[in-house]
Design a protein around this motif. Structure first.
Motif, mmCIF file in Angstrom:
data_model
loop_
_atom_site.group_PDB
_atom_site.id
_atom_site.type_symbol
_atom_site.label_atom_id
_atom_site.label_comp_id
_atom_site.label_asym_id
_atom_site.label_seq_id
_atom_site.Cartn_x
_atom_site.Cartn_y
_atom_site.Cartn_z
ATOM 1 N N ALA A 58 0.803 -1.258 -0.041
ATOM 2 C CA ALA A 58 0.036 0.080 0.140
ATOM 3 C C ALA A 58 0.919 1.441 0.035
ATOM 4 O O ALA A 58 0.631 2.367 -0.665
ATOM 5 C CB ALA A 58 -0.915 -0.070 1.230
ATOM 6 N N TYR A 61 2.182 1.919 -3.537
ATOM 7 C CA TYR A 61 1.071 2.248 -4.599
ATOM 8 C C TYR A 61 0.793 3.724 -4.087
ATOM 9 O O TYR A 61 0.449 4.619 -4.786
ATOM 10 C CB TYR A 61 -0.028 1.578 -4.087
ATOM 11 C CG TYR A 61 -1.229 1.848 -4.982
ATOM 12 C CD1 TYR A 61 -1.424 1.421 -6.315
ATOM 13 C CD2 TYR A 61 -2.398 2.587 -4.362
ATOM 14 C CE1 TYR A 61 -2.588 1.904 -7.156
ATOM 15 C CE2 TYR A 61 -3.387 2.989 -5.076
ATOM 16 C CZ TYR A 61 -3.803 2.610 -6.574
ATOM 17 O OH TYR A 61 -4.860 2.897 -7.384
ATOM 18 N N ARG A 141 -2.832 -4.179 -7.221
ATOM 19 C CA ARG A 141 -3.537 -2.754 -7.013
ATOM 20 C C ARG A 141 -3.210 -1.789 -8.261
ATOM 21 O O ARG A 141 -4.006 -0.616 -8.255
ATOM 22 C CB ARG A 141 -2.749 -2.149 -5.744
ATOM 23 C CG ARG A 141 -2.899 -2.450 -4.466
ATOM 24 C CD ARG A 141 -4.689 -2.047 -4.211
ATOM 25 N NE ARG A 141 -5.294 -0.807 -4.344
ATOM 26 C CZ ARG A 141 -4.734 -0.003 -3.457
ATOM 27 N NH1 ARG A 141 -4.484 -0.139 -2.190
ATOM 28 N NH2 ARG A 141 -5.427 1.603 -3.528
ATOM 29 N N ALA A 197 -6.388 -6.625 -2.061
ATOM 30 C CA ALA A 197 -6.023 -5.731 -3.322
ATOM 31 C C ALA A 197 -7.082 -5.642 -4.490
ATOM 32 O O ALA A 197 -7.407 -4.587 -4.814
ATOM 33 C CB ALA A 197 -4.641 -6.374 -3.909
ATOM 34 N N SER A 200 -9.898 -3.269 -3.074
ATOM 35 C CA SER A 200 -9.557 -1.735 -3.443
ATOM 36 C C SER A 200 -9.618 -1.521 -4.847
ATOM 37 O O SER A 200 -10.074 -0.454 -5.159
ATOM 38 C CB SER A 200 -8.207 -1.641 -3.071
ATOM 39 O OG SER A 200 -8.191 -1.913 -1.518
ATOM 40 N N VAL A 201 -8.979 -2.405 -5.710
ATOM 41 C CA VAL A 201 -9.338 -2.233 -7.181
ATOM 42 C C VAL A 201 -10.752 -1.838 -7.504
ATOM 43 O O VAL A 201 -11.120 -0.753 -8.421
ATOM 44 C CB VAL A 201 -8.537 -3.366 -7.991
ATOM 45 C CG1 VAL A 201 -8.913 -3.133 -9.543
ATOM 46 C CG2 VAL A 201 -7.067 -3.152 -7.696
#
Length: 449
Positions: A58, A61, A141, A197, A200-201
């Motif tokens: 994270a 990213y 991500r 992940a 989140s995407v």
């Protein structure tokens, strides 16, 4: 003085400021929630390297996405000025340019993100398990990066178009979808780190699609057509790219200051660097809240400049300054009177607590000193005067570096004094640029173009 009192008493301006500031404050506070949810859900899995992979992945990213934050700020001023002119065609052009730029940068970052992450992990030297899970998380991500950058452009555009509810809707949808899918993918389907992940995407793409739908609805209030031919002309891109370039340079310089604080704190010992991190969390809390008022300044001042309305420009600044002073006083008193509780909530390590307690007065003074730079940033962003923001930041660094060198002997006290001076000089340099523009009566004609 009488003009200031009259401006402060204008109820319509108060309503306009809070109509924009309140949703943006809520939006800003919700931003850290995505990372917090990821860590909380993964933190209940059995292995430490799983939580470590989410934390490291994270962070990698976030560095890529954060560096593109100028997409939000660079779009707001142009959209606000177009709205002030009542120019629906220009509003459409700004939106399309922001989205196209977001897509192009997402492709570029996607191409360089993998090799950059390889270099970063090489220097971190993680365990084999942590290394592989981090790569899986980060690579997944990256598929959400185009949506994340598009959301930056959409949020900036909505703010410029005087619509602060849409950014709040985008962020709330993103966070709620992320929470629901994290619980389902990680705990329900047992997909582990990769599931987090993927959640989140999907959340980022959902938020971006909601933003696009809301943009289409918003544009109905602004008659006009997209000038497709204009998008192919370089001169129509130069102002936006110039503003984004200058904001990017300014943001890198600001981030360098926080990095140097961490480096210098680390040299003073583990307890000191940890205590400074806890205190800086207080700064982040105040900045997220006070930035809501700065965002209102961006939108209202940009709108007034586009409409060439001198009275609205002055009243927006007076009202936003008044409320910012009140809010900063509130935060100063909070940290002065209840700062120990703020530290205790974050750690139970005695050495770190005792160290942080000694430097609480600096944190209490910080909101009163830093608030003016936030507001002036909002004014310059609304006026698309990013060059002055960049030059002010670079000049501040040149002025403060010799002071920082001279105060090294004072240890952490010297570090905090230097940081307070940095914030004060940042406000003074921006104020000097603002006074110069006012003296030459250039605010209503202010434009990167």
């Amino acid at each position: 003085m009488s003009n200031l009192i009259t401006d402060w008493r204008d109820r319509l301006t108060h309503r306009r400021v809070w109509a924009l500031a309140a949703p943006m404050i809520l939006s800003n506070i919700s931003v850290p929630l995505v990372a917090l949810v990821d860590s909380t859900v993964i933190g209940h899995l059995p292995h430490a390297h799983q939580l470590g992979a989410v934390a490291v992945g994270a962070s990698l990213y976030t560095v890529l996405a954060w560096a593109m934050g100028f997409l939000r700020m660079g779009t707001t001023g142009f959209a606000a000025q177009a709205a002030g002119r009542g120019d629906g065609a220009a509003l459409r052009q700004v939106l399309l340019q922001g989205l196209l730029l977001a897509m192009g940068l997402a492709v570029l970052l996607g191409a360089v993100g993998v090799p950059l992450s390889d270099v970063a992990l090489h220097f971190m030297q993680p365990s084999a398990e942590l290394n592989q899970l981090t790569r899986d998380f980060f690579h997944t991500r990256l598929f959400g990066l185009p949506a994340a950058l598009a959301s930056y452009a959409l949020v900036g555009w909505f703010l410029g178009a005087q619509n602060a509810r849409a950014p709040l809707a985008i962020l709330l949808v993103t966070n709620l979808v992320n929470i629901a899918l994290n619980l389902w993918f990680v705990i329900g389907l047992d997909w582990g780190v990769t599931g987090s992940a993927r959640a989140s995407v999907i959340a980022e793409w959902t938020g971006a699609l909601v933003g696009l739908a809301l943009a289409r609805h918003t544009l109905r209030a602004w008659p006009g057509q997209v000038a497709w031919a204009a998008l192919g002309l370089w001169q129509n891109w130069r102002p936006l790219l110039a503003v984004n370039r200058d904001i990017f340079i300014r943001s890198l310089a600001l981030q360098a200051v926080f990095f140097l604080i961490t480096v210098q704190g680390a040299r003073l010992g583990d307890a000191t660097v940890a205590a400074n991190a806890l205190l800086l969390n207080g700064l982040l809390l105040t900045a997220h809240a006070l930035d809501g008022l700065a965002h209102a300044v961006e939108a209202l001042c940009g709108h007034a400049i586009g409409a060439r309305d001198r009275l609205a420009l002055r009243r927006s600044l007076v009202v936003a300054c008044g409320w910012s002073l009140i809010a900063s006083l509130g935060f100063a008193l909070l940290f002065l009177l209840a700062g120990h509780l703020f530290i205790d909530m974050q750690t139970n390590i005695p050495d770190v607590r005792d160290t942080a307690y000694r430097y609480l007065p600096y944190l209490a003074a910080l909101p009163l000193i830093a608030v003016w730079s936030y507001l002036l940033d909002g004014l310059f962003i609304g006026a698309t005067r990013a060059r002055e923001m960049r030059n002010g930041m670079l000049l501040t660094l040149l002025l403060v570096l010799p002071i920082a060198w001279a105060l090294q002997g004072l240890g952490n006290h010297g570090l905090w004094i230097t940081f307070l001076l940095f914030m004060a000089l940042r406000s003074l340099t921006l104020g000097a640029f603002a006074w110069r523009l006012q003296r030459h009566d250039r605010w209503l004609g202010a434009s990167a173009q």
